[in-house]
Write a protein that holds these residues in place. Structure first.
Motif, PDB file in Angstrom:
ATOM      1  N   ALA A 319      46.085  42.469  -3.768  1.00 42.85           N
ATOM      2  CA  ALA A 319      44.843  41.843  -4.222  1.00 42.85           C
ATOM      3  C   ALA A 319      45.082  40.784  -5.297  1.00 42.85           C
ATOM      4  O   ALA A 319      44.190  39.978  -5.574  1.00 42.85           O
ATOM      5  CB  ALA A 319      43.881  42.904  -4.751  1.00 42.85           C
ATOM      6  N   LEU A 320      46.273  40.770  -5.903  1.00 38.89           N
ATOM      7  CA  LEU A 320      46.549  39.775  -6.938  1.00 38.89           C
ATOM      8  C   LEU A 320      46.450  38.360  -6.384  1.00 38.89           C
ATOM      9  O   LEU A 320      46.112  37.420  -7.107  1.00 38.89           O
ATOM     10  CB  LEU A 320      47.943  40.006  -7.535  1.00 38.89           C
ATOM     11  N   ARG A 321      46.712  38.195  -5.090  1.00 34.19           N
ATOM     12  CA  ARG A 321      46.638  36.864  -4.476  1.00 34.19           C
ATOM     13  C   ARG A 321      45.215  36.314  -4.455  1.00 34.19           C
ATOM     14  O   ARG A 321      45.022  35.121  -4.236  1.00 34.19           O
ATOM     15  CB  ARG A 321      47.192  36.910  -3.050  1.00 34.19           C
ATOM     16  N   ASP A 322      44.231  37.176  -4.683  1.00 25.67           N
ATOM     17  CA  ASP A 322      42.859  36.684  -4.764  1.00 25.67           C
ATOM     18  C   ASP A 322      42.616  35.890  -6.037  1.00 25.67           C
ATOM     19  O   ASP A 322      41.664  35.109  -6.117  1.00 25.67           O
ATOM     20  CB  ASP A 322      41.866  37.853  -4.718  1.00 25.67           C
ATOM     21  N   ASP A 323      43.488  36.084  -7.033  1.00 23.87           N
ATOM     22  CA  ASP A 323      43.266  35.459  -8.341  1.00 23.87           C
ATOM     23  C   ASP A 323      44.427  34.609  -8.837  1.00 23.87           C
ATOM     24  O   ASP A 323      44.243  33.814  -9.774  1.00 23.87           O
ATOM     25  CB  ASP A 323      42.975  36.545  -9.379  1.00 23.87           C
ATOM     26  N   VAL A 324      45.604  34.771  -8.281  1.00 32.01           N
ATOM     27  CA  VAL A 324      46.796  34.075  -8.766  1.00 32.01           C
ATOM     28  C   VAL A 324      47.458  33.348  -7.594  1.00 32.01           C
ATOM     29  O   VAL A 324      47.667  33.950  -6.536  1.00 32.01           O
ATOM     30  CB  VAL A 324      47.797  35.066  -9.397  1.00 32.01           C
ATOM     31  N   PRO A 325      47.795  32.057  -7.747  1.00 26.72           N
ATOM     32  CA  PRO A 325      48.449  31.327  -6.663  1.00 26.72           C
ATOM     33  C   PRO A 325      49.720  32.035  -6.192  1.00 26.72           C
ATOM     34  O   PRO A 325      50.494  32.566  -6.997  1.00 26.72           O
ATOM     35  CB  PRO A 325      48.768  29.968  -7.299  1.00 26.72           C
ATOM     36  N   ALA A 326      49.920  32.042  -4.881  1.00 23.56           N
ATOM     37  CA  ALA A 326      51.047  32.771  -4.286  1.00 23.56           C
ATOM     38  C   ALA A 326      52.384  32.291  -4.836  1.00 23.56           C
ATOM     39  O   ALA A 326      53.314  33.091  -5.029  1.00 23.56           O
ATOM     40  CB  ALA A 326      51.010  32.632  -2.769  1.00 23.56           C
ATOM     41  N   ASP A 327      52.522  30.986  -5.094  1.00 24.64           N
ATOM     42  CA  ASP A 327      53.788  30.455  -5.609  1.00 24.64           C
ATOM     43  C   ASP A 327      54.102  31.004  -6.999  1.00 24.64           C
ATOM     44  O   ASP A 327      55.268  31.202  -7.348  1.00 24.64           O
ATOM     45  CB  ASP A 327      53.747  28.922  -5.648  1.00 24.64           C
ATOM     46  N   VAL A 328      53.079  31.239  -7.800  1.00 21.47           N
ATOM     47  CA  VAL A 328      53.290  31.793  -9.141  1.00 21.47           C
ATOM     48  C   VAL A 328      53.756  33.240  -9.039  1.00 21.47           C
ATOM     49  O   VAL A 328      54.676  33.674  -9.758  1.00 21.47           O
ATOM     50  CB  VAL A 328      52.002  31.685  -9.980  1.00 21.47           C
ATOM     51  N   ILE A 329      53.143  33.998  -8.133  1.00 23.47           N
ATOM     52  CA  ILE A 329      53.573  35.381  -7.924  1.00 23.47           C
ATOM     53  C   ILE A 329      55.026  35.414  -7.473  1.00 23.47           C
ATOM     54  O   ILE A 329      55.832  36.219  -7.969  1.00 23.47           O
ATOM     55  CB  ILE A 329      52.667  36.070  -6.885  1.00 23.47           C
ATOM     56  N   ALA A 330      55.386  34.520  -6.531  1.00 20.99           N
ATOM     57  CA  ALA A 330      56.775  34.470  -6.043  1.00 20.99           C
ATOM     58  C   ALA A 330      57.735  34.114  -7.169  1.00 20.99           C
ATOM     59  O   ALA A 330      58.839  34.668  -7.260  1.00 20.99           O
ATOM     60  CB  ALA A 330      56.882  33.459  -4.907  1.00 20.99           C
ATOM     61  N   ALA A 331      57.324  33.205  -8.052  1.00 21.34           N
ATOM     62  CA  ALA A 331      58.191  32.801  -9.159  1.00 21.34           C
ATOM     63  C   ALA A 331      58.445  33.970 -10.107  1.00 21.34           C
ATOM     64  O   ALA A 331      59.550  34.110 -10.644  1.00 21.34           O
ATOM     65  CB  ALA A 331      57.563  31.629  -9.918  1.00 21.34           C
ATOM     66  N   LEU A 332      57.435  34.815 -10.305  1.00 24.01           N
ATOM     67  CA  LEU A 332      57.598  35.962 -11.189  1.00 24.01           C
ATOM     68  C   LEU A 332      58.436  37.067 -10.557  1.00 24.01           C
ATOM     69  O   LEU A 332      58.785  38.047 -11.214  1.00 24.01           O
ATOM     70  CB  LEU A 332      56.223  36.517 -11.588  1.00 24.01           C
ATOM     71  N   ARG A 333      58.778  36.907  -9.296  1.00 22.14           N
ATOM     72  CA  ARG A 333      59.686  37.831  -8.619  1.00 22.14           C
ATOM     73  C   ARG A 333      61.087  37.245  -8.462  1.00 22.14           C
ATOM     74  O   ARG A 333      61.987  37.934  -7.988  1.00 22.14           O
ATOM     75  CB  ARG A 333      59.150  38.149  -7.216  1.00 22.14           C
ATOM     76  N   ASP A 334      61.285  35.997  -8.855  1.00 23.44           N
ATOM     77  CA  ASP A 334      62.536  35.280  -8.614  1.00 23.44           C
ATOM     78  C   ASP A 334      63.535  35.576  -9.739  1.00 23.44           C
ATOM     79  O   ASP A 334      63.343  35.128 -10.876  1.00 23.44           O
ATOM     80  CB  ASP A 334      62.255  33.778  -8.538  1.00 23.44           C
TER      81      ASP A 334
END
Length: 628
Positions: A319-334
């Motif tokens: 559900a985080l993708r409803d509020d945070v751009p997917a690229d930002v989420i991916a960056a926080l996993r990189d």
């Protein structure tokens, strides 16, 4: 008509019980003294919220709330029985009704990715949606491009876009080389440089016509990261000028000494709580006596702590993708982008910073200092809107009672902004109302369970604002903007124009020769038109005389411009934002910093280490080369 009782109902009493001397008059007298006065509520077109617990910004209890248009019409607490005479009745039993949240520290344009992550897209609309979805109905931006943020504020206030109430400081007043423009910045838009009291007059002359809601200064004596400090005389000059013009100053601080310097100059509003050291009880008492207000932003150190320790659990929630751009989420996993912030040394440092911040909140609360809520959204892991819920929970963890933490995010925050019509649910207040499932007065994490949001009395379609839905916030789309005018999207610019990287309408281009000499074709992957012509400022590549240590770079087609500087040079890697130290430029093909040189041998130094000066004049439109 609809009747509802929010108090005790006494009926069917068959006998009297003597429980106190005041009841000696008998059952009838007791019943008359406890009867509830009936009050009529509602109106045609009103919304009536009944059956829930209401926190009005100060107190809480069972109550009925009536919304009429964009204002709160009535609030009737449970000492009365209410009779609904009109309007839509909404049963909010088992829920908490409270004012919309107010975040007093937001960076609207920053994306909450790792510090080494660069995202060139403008996510302003994404962040606005996320705040609305979380019930943040007002916020204070404390550092963004003033051209962009004041334009957004103007559109929000004109009703052109759906957005929270927006307040903005615009640029930060900081010394040359000071936080946050430590490695240079194009002058004027994000940082305004104050190196002596003599600089204050010109700075205010340029800024005050924009009508900032507060003036933000940077007092940052962080010994762990030595950098230039604003002088005590400059702080005093800023406070004096701001006071004379009717503006309040808010000071960024990192250490207890920064608070002392601010208090000495008459500044009493603080962005952040010190995290580098501890506030003494004596200083806390001085703050309380001065009427100081602190916006702790515990979310920042908490976010860094959780990233460092692999505890940013929300990344696992789809559900985080409803509020945070997917690229930002991916960056926080990189892992490559988190390398510096996940070392054992960094984990130790950030734990100390977090512990200091929490302890200092406890100290100032014990001393009676006013605390208001803000998140510093846009920092790593500090997501717009979402972070506000965590900030309130962190204040409770630091020792604030839940009701006080909720007040910090509503009424107290509104008082900081000088807006008595915000942050409360009372007659005449703006109807920014949040409804959450559960009892937020006993468990503030109920803020995570949003049921309804009313923005100026209008019920928001929360699901429609989820990022994957792509809903536009524009009520009145803009078109036809002329060259040089501020734009927030490519579609706003007129024919043959695009929205440039610095948010100005400029001529569309696909090659350097498509632009007039002295302007360069810069490509933006997020723009449907591809590229736009950017005007240079004519800085000297070899003199490197840009303000605040900014780097003079060539853009092509005879254009040069002062731009953000990085740290690398002489073949070192470019920074995350493709920047290098002054005198070097980033080669995008190799992602390395290459030193500037003069192929004619007339200016600058020769290339070191046997490197050759490779002529780039054909592209640059100027006599310049790179050491390769």
């Amino acid at each position: 008509m609809h009747r509802t009782s929010l108090g005790l109902v006494f009926a069917g009493l068959s006998s009297c019980v003597l429980v106190a001397s005041t009841w000696l008059a008998g059952c009838g007298a007791a019943e008359r003294s406890l009867s509830l006065e009936s009050i009529e509520v509602g109106c045609a077109g009103c919304t009536v919220l009944t059956g829930g617990t209401v926190f009005d910004g100060s107190r809480a209890g069972r109550a009925t709330v009536v919304i009429d248009g964009d204002k709160v019409r009535q609030v009737v607490f449970n000492e009365h029985e209410v009779e609904v005479t009109g309007g839509e009745v909404v049963d909010v039993s088992g829920k908490t009704v409270l004012p919309g949240l107010i975040d007093l520290h937001v960076h609207s344009l920053s994306v909450a990715g790792p510090y080494d992550y660069y995202d060139g897209e403008l996510h302003l609309e994404d962040h606005t949606k996320a705040m609305l979805r979380a019930g943040v109905t007002s916020y204070l931006d404390l550092g963004s491009s003033q051209r962009v943020i004041f334009e957004q504020r103007a559109r929000a206030r004109a009703g052109e876009i759906l957005a929270p109430q927006l307040f903005a400081a615009g640029p930060l007043l900081t010394p040359t080389g000071g936080h946050p423009c430590t490695q240079g910045a194009p002058p004027g838009d994000f940082c305004v440089f104050i190196d002596s009291p003599a600089d204050v007059g010109d700075a205010f002359a340029a800024l005050l016509p924009r009508e900032p809601d507060v003036i933000k200064i940077v007092i940052d004596s962080d010994g762990a990261r030595p950098r230039p400090q604003i002088s005590d005389a400059s702080i005093a000059a800023i406070e004096e000028a701001a006071s004379a013009a009717g503006f309040r100053v808010i000071a960024h601080v990192a250490e207890a000494a920064d608070i002392e310097a601010a208090l000495d100059a008459g500044v009493t509003l603080f962005a952040h709580i010190p995290d580098q050291d501890l506030i003494s009880p004596e200083l806390a008492r001085r703050m309380a006596a001065a009427g100081a207000v602190v916006v702790p932003t515990l979310s920042v150190m908490d976010g860094l702590y959780r990233i460092a320790h692999g505890e940013l659990d929300e990344l696992d929630d789809p559900a985080l993708r409803d509020d945070v751009p997917a690229d930002v989420i991916a960056a926080l996993r990189d892992p490559s982008l988190l390398a510096e912030t996940t070392t054992a040394r960094y984990r130790e440092l950030v734990k100390g910073w977090r512990d200091h911040a929490v302890a200092n909140v406890h100290t100032v609360v014990q001393a009676g200092v006013t605390v208001a809520a803000g998140t510093d959204a846009g920092n790593p892991g500090v997501f717009h809107g979402i972070a506000m819920r965590r900030e309130v929970a962190l204040l409770v963890e630091a020792g604030m009672p839940p009701i006080d933490a909720l007040a910090a995010a509503t009424r107290t925050a509104a008082d900081v902004l000088g807006r008595p019509d915000l942050g409360r649910i009372e007659e005449g207040a703006l109807a920014d109302v949040l409804v959450v499932d559960g009892d937020a007065l006993t468990d503030v994490r109920a803020l995570e369970r949003v049921s309804r949001i009313y923005k100026s009395g209008v019920l928001l379609e929360r699901d429609a604002l989820a990022l994957p839905r792509g809903t536009s916030l524009a009520k009145q789309p803009r078109t036809g903007a002329r060259p040089g005018e501020t734009c927030l999207a490519a579609s706003e610019c007129g024919d043959a124009l695009s929205c440039s990287l610095d948010q100005r309408c400029a001529a569309i281009c696909d090659r350097p020769s498509a632009c007039a000499p002295g302007s360069a074709c810069l490509f933006d992957g997020g723009s449907p038109t591809g590229g736009s012509c950017a005007e240079g400022d004519g800085c000297d590549l070899f003199a490197q005389a840009c303000e605040n240590g900014a780097a003079c770079v060539f853009l092509g087609n005879g254009a040069t411009s002062c731009w953000y500087a990085g740290a690398g040079s002489g073949g070192q890697p470019c920074d995350a934002s493709f920047t290098c130290a002054p005198g070097s430029v980033c080669d995008p093909e190799t992602d390395t910093c290459k030193d500037l040189c003069d192929p004619r041998g007339e200016r600058g130094e020769a290339c070191p280490g046997g490197k050759k000066c490779v002529d780039r004049s054909a592209f640059a439109g100027l006599p310049v080369g790179l050491c390769e």
